[in-house]
Write an enzyme that holds these catalytic residues in place. Structure first.
Site, mmCIF file in Angstrom:
data_model
loop_
_atom_site.group_PDB
_atom_site.id
_atom_site.type_symbol
_atom_site.label_atom_id
_atom_site.label_comp_id
_atom_site.label_asym_id
_atom_site.label_seq_id
_atom_site.Cartn_x
_atom_site.Cartn_y
_atom_site.Cartn_z
ATOM 1 C CG ASN A 127 -2.016 -0.922 1.137
ATOM 2 O OD1 ASN A 127 -2.402 -1.442 0.214
ATOM 3 N ND2 ASN A 127 -2.263 -1.775 2.095
ATOM 4 C CB CYS A 132 -6.940 -5.768 -2.065
ATOM 5 S SG CYS A 132 -7.310 -4.858 -0.393
ATOM 6 C CG HIS A 133 -7.202 -9.284 2.735
ATOM 7 N ND1 HIS A 133 -6.168 -9.706 3.546
ATOM 8 C CD2 HIS A 133 -7.578 -8.068 3.234
ATOM 9 C CE1 HIS A 133 -5.668 -8.976 4.359
ATOM 10 N NE2 HIS A 133 -6.378 -8.053 4.216
ATOM 11 C CG HIS A 179 -7.840 -0.197 1.197
ATOM 12 N ND1 HIS A 179 -6.566 0.397 1.386
ATOM 13 C CD2 HIS A 179 -7.843 -1.546 1.259
ATOM 14 C CE1 HIS A 179 -5.756 -0.791 1.752
ATOM 15 N NE2 HIS A 179 -6.382 -2.057 1.763
#
Length: 468
Positions: free
Chosen positions: A157, A179-180, A216
């Site tokens: 990130n 990304c999880h 995000h």
């Protein structure tokens, strides 16, 4: 790499940041549990001793009888050595130290700007990007020189700007960001569905979603399970449980800094009609600073936490101690699935399966029709042999697009600022950031803050910032 009989052997993976104390062990675990692949992991890290420790730990994991995937781990002393002839590149680095992150996260608090993560959006995310982008320029140049055909998987990130930098330096790179956070929201939908409809044992992968947004700050405009439209289910649950939120079994936002009660998600759904698909700590940072992150009391009212850098430093001490135990054999890496999909995506790119998963790549195919083509966006994509085919996600509602665009525009400003050491672009980015704008911070105060933040992180910035 050799593929035959639905197996991929002699796969070579270069791991940049291979001295990781944490994520590397997850990577080792998933590799060890995958029976259809084997090969070599080349570990490269500026902390070579940390990479050598993971070499020992990884080879010990691979030697265990229950490790059905057999891999040889070796430490490399240079990017050239790690990258030459590799099939895949994994990037997972910490740009700087937690001392620099303390500047990112806590210095803005003097202007009343609170950050719950500080690695993606807001002042912290932008300052982190200024020291990360030059590192990714170097990495992209090395990949172009030594591994131009390799698939590159980024976990670092700020995700969007890391991927954006890779493509800026090497437009033909085959890179994507993993990304999880989307997985976590699928798990929330799974849990709500099981609670409200008496079901059990649902696999979160069977919660089918359409993903659109930026990393995000992702959203679902479609969610379904075996023919059930999950939007009415989600809406009803929110109506009945808005105040207490939703907590998974064994999770408690008061005890674990990474947990939340998903009340920010619930509120965003009520306001915008889409399911926000990231953790509340991330989502809050993309919104105006007078809302969810107004002050610590407001944060607690929304039932999530501010992850302090002191907490991260203490956690690192624990992980360093664990690394020593793993190195000496006093403790072993626990071999159980981590829930990450990186190895599954590598398997698909080897041609052993086809997978649909969320991915961060440039919007060059117009997968989100009303975001700029130069933006790095997060949508679903089909992974198959040597190919990623982005899914056309459609159009964002204008109200949600208006939330996303300031961040997309700031990605352009910060990338250019990092490449040219232009402080004025940083000032513009800060003044356009919703966290800063929500606090109605004066420009002269923002300029002073930026000067102090640059001073606090200059060890990891190019020399041009000294003149700036």
């Amino acid at each position: 790499m050799k593929c035959i009989n639905n197996r991929a052997d002699q796969v070579t993976i270069a791991y940049i940041g291979g001295g990781s104390r944490g994520w590397a062990w997850k990577f080792m675990t998933d590799l060890a549990l995958e029976p259809a692949m084997s090969g070599t992991i080349r570990l490269y890290d500026i902390d070579e001793e940390a990479a050598k420790a993971n070499e020992v730990i990884g080879n010990r994991v691979s030697q265990r009888p229950e490790a059905v995937g057999k891999w040889h781990y070796e430490t490399c002393g240079s990017l050239k050595e790690a990258l030459t002839g590799t099939d895949f590149v994994v990037i997972s680095i910490l740009p700087g130290t937690f001392d620099e992150m303390a500047v990112d996260v806590h210095l803005p608090e003097r202007l009343g700007i609170y950050q719950s993560v500080g690695d993606t959006a807001g002042p912290g995310g932008m300052m982190r990007a200024l020291r990360t982008i030059p590192m990714f320029v170097e990495i992209a140049q090395a990949i172009k020189a030594y591994a131009p055909e390799a698939w590159v998987i980024n976990y670092t990130n700020p995700m969007s700007l890391c991927v954006k930098t890779l493509y800026h330096v090497f437009p033909n790179i085959k890179a994507f960001g993993c990304c999880h956070e989307v997985f976590g929201t699928q798990k929330v939908l799974k849990g709500i569905l099981e609670k409200t409809m008496g079901l059990s044992g649902i696999d979160r992968r069977d919660i089918h979603v359409n993903v659109l947004g930026i990393n995000h700050f992702t959203w679902f405009d479609y969610a379904s399970y075996e023919g059930i439209d999950l939007f009415p289910v989600y809406r009803k649950y929110i109506q009945e449980h808005f105040e207490e939120g939703y907590q998974e079994e064994g999770r408690d936002w008061k005890k674990n800094t990474f947990d939340c009660a998903h009340r920010v998600k619930f509120d965003l759904f009520n306001r915008y009609g889409l399911i926000a698909a990231a953790g509340d700590r991330h989502l809050a940072e993309f919104m105006p600073g007078d809302e969810y992150l107004k002050d610590p009391e407001t944060v607690a009212g929304w039932k999530f936490g501010l992850t302090t850098v002191d907490w991260r430093k203490n956690d690192l001490k624990e992980r360093l101690a664990k690394s020593r135990r793993l190195l000496t054999g006093e403790e072993e890496v626990e071999l159980k699935p981590t829930g990450e999909e990186g190895i599954l995506l590598i398997k698909a790119l080897c041609g052993l399966c086809r997978v649909v998963s969320n991915v961060n790549i440039p919007n060059s195919g117009g997968q989100i029709a009303n975001l700029p083509r130069e933006a790095v966006v997060e949508t679903n994509a089909l992974f198959e042999r040597d190919a990623i085919r982005p899914v056309l996600a459609g159009t964002l509602p204008e109200t949600v697009r208006e939330l996303i665009m300031p961040h997309v525009e700031n990605h352009e400003r910060i990338l250019k600022a990092a490449l040219t050491c232009d402080k004025e672009l940083v000032v513009q980015a800060f003044m356009h950031d919703p966290l800063v704008k929500g606090k109605k911070a004066k420009e002269e105060d923002v300029r002073l803050l930026i000067d102090e933040m640059i001073e606090g992180t200059k060890k990891y910035l190019p020399e041009g910032w000294t003149k700036a």
